[in-house]
Design a protein around this motif. Sequence first.
Motif: not given
Lengths: 396, 247
Positions: A229-236, A93-94
């Motif tokens: 930015a996507f990576e950043e979000r996924m890491y969380r 969904a991202q």
Amino acid sequence: MIGIFHIAYKNLLRKKTRSVLTVLGIALAAWVLTSLLGFNRGYQNSLNKDIDNLGYQMLVTAKGCPYEAATLMLKGGTGLRYMNASIVDSIAAQPEVESVTPMLMQAVFDPNKGESGGISAYLGVDPATFPRMKGTLAMKSGAWFTDPAAREAVLGYEAAELEQREVDDMLLIPDLDVEIRVVGVLDRTGTQDDGTIFMPLAAVQEIFGQAGELTGIGIKVKPEADIAAFEERMYRLPDVQVVSLSQVRNTIMTLVSTAKVMVFSIAIIAVLISVVGVVNTILMSVMERRQEIGILKAMGAKARDIFKLIWLETVILCAAGGVVGSALALGTAKLTEVFIRGVLPFAPSGGLVAIEWTLALFTLGVVTLIGILSGLYPSWKAGSVRPLETIRSEVE
Amino acid sequence: MNDGRAIRAQHGVPAAPGGACPSIAAERLVKTYRRGAERIHAVDGVSLAIEPGEFVSFIGPSGSGKTTLINILGCLDNPTSGRLELCGRRIFEEGAALGESKLTDIRREMFGYVFQKFYLIPTLTVRENVMLPFVFYKKPGAEREVDRILELLGIADRRDHLPGEISGGEMQRVAIARALVNKPRILMADEPTGNLDVARSEEIAGILKDLNTKEGLTIVLVTHNMALARTARRIIELRDGKLHTPA
Ligand SMILES: Nc1ncnc2c1ncn2[C@@H]1O[C@H](COP(=O)(O)OP(=O)(O)O)[C@@H](O)[C@H]1O
Ligand SMILES: [Mg+2]
């Protein structure tokens, strides 16, 4: 008529053993240098190829160590952790995501494999998304699965050879006593896919009793997306581990760079030693031939004639060493590959040592340049021998 | 001492203004070596003239300064003081010598040198050894000259042999041939038979004599062997760096 090259060459033949040993020293340095440069190039290429062949830029796994994850992704592995399939929808969904493909890896020890048994890796893939994402995979024979839950398998090139199965043969999963039908065999890719047995995800989940579980999710990111930015979000995300390929690449390169620095130091030391060897050899032969050089001067040779002669001798030695060394590097590239593979913490599946003619020529150029430079001092020294040297040493 | 003019007349070599070529004129040559605090006068005030076409031999006991003198006369070494002229050209005069590159040209064009040791390159054939000067000093007709000299010195049949495969006498002939291919005017030979037995020495003596009479080559020979010295028309004796006119 004879030329100065002929004289230089014949002079080198006077102390054959010494000349040969010097050439060997240079050859060794050239060999190390060529192999190192070839390795540098080959490793990077193979790693990039491996990563490109994955078809996805990010892999989501259950929490674990990143190195394990890297190994898992590129090499397959045991001791797996699982995550729930429900996460797939939330990732899909991202906005940055173009497509996702869920995977379930299962490894079974097969006592009949090879001489002392071996591990068979079964990778459950989604027939709807996986073949599309892995566009580089080509069928040698057969086709992908007939049904999303069919008890069917597509074999990697090497897996097919190892199991000795062709399309329409049956394949037994050891321990579980389950038979599956081979429906396709893949072309060789030079990657880990060659050794993998692909099955429909649903079939693997069912056969191995892992309903609703996954070991990995491949994510293909939209080309225009802001990956960082996507990576950043996924890491969380909790409980999962996100490995991006740029991260994998960096991790591997860091691991490898230690080995590289070591090999590079060896190459530099080898080159230095061979330079010292060349200078020593030539100086020695100049010392031995002082009287003779004096005679040449008395015969009308100028300082620059003698300089040229001795310089030529040095360059011939170095160029010969360069030719032998480069040829050696070309000839032993496979052996070097085996050696490096044994030493490295992680090696991609493609060729690690890429030695081409251009590289061999480059090394030859470098070594010849070394010869040109290291010949300067002995040649100058020889050129400054006075004609009288001849007679004076006769008096003493 | 012999009068140079007389010899020139005798051999029909025309006199040129400032001296005919090749003539060597030396005045009060001195060469001093220092050995620790001691000073050795290896050559001690030698004046002499060597005329075109002459065959001169220097004789004297070991250490009498023969080698030192012939090296100065052959422009291989500079004297400490004195004056040296070659064909009327000043080579050395009271502390001032010709530059090294001019000296090289003179050595190339005027002199051939032969020594006790042969200094042949062991991995080159006889012919290649003789050809060696032309590697540094290209000259048209070189090949023909090499073959002519090989023939002249009787080593043509040895041309493709390596120095290790021929006798000592033959090796010295190769060395003489190498000294001659540049067509020098003067051959400087320092103990050329020092490494040879009596029979070979006589052969070399014969060759030198022929070169002098048939080719008109000026020869300066150094030896301590009286029999060999007698090959020359003029014998000059040296004692302690000084000329010693024989009785
Ligand atoms: N380079 C030198 N340094 C010091 N002494 C030398 C040198 N060359 C020759 N001498 C000395 O000069 C003297 C004459 O030597 P040399 O000309 O070789 O004599 P010869 O050739 O007649 O044997 C000898 O005492 C010799 O030791
Ligand atoms: Mg002497």
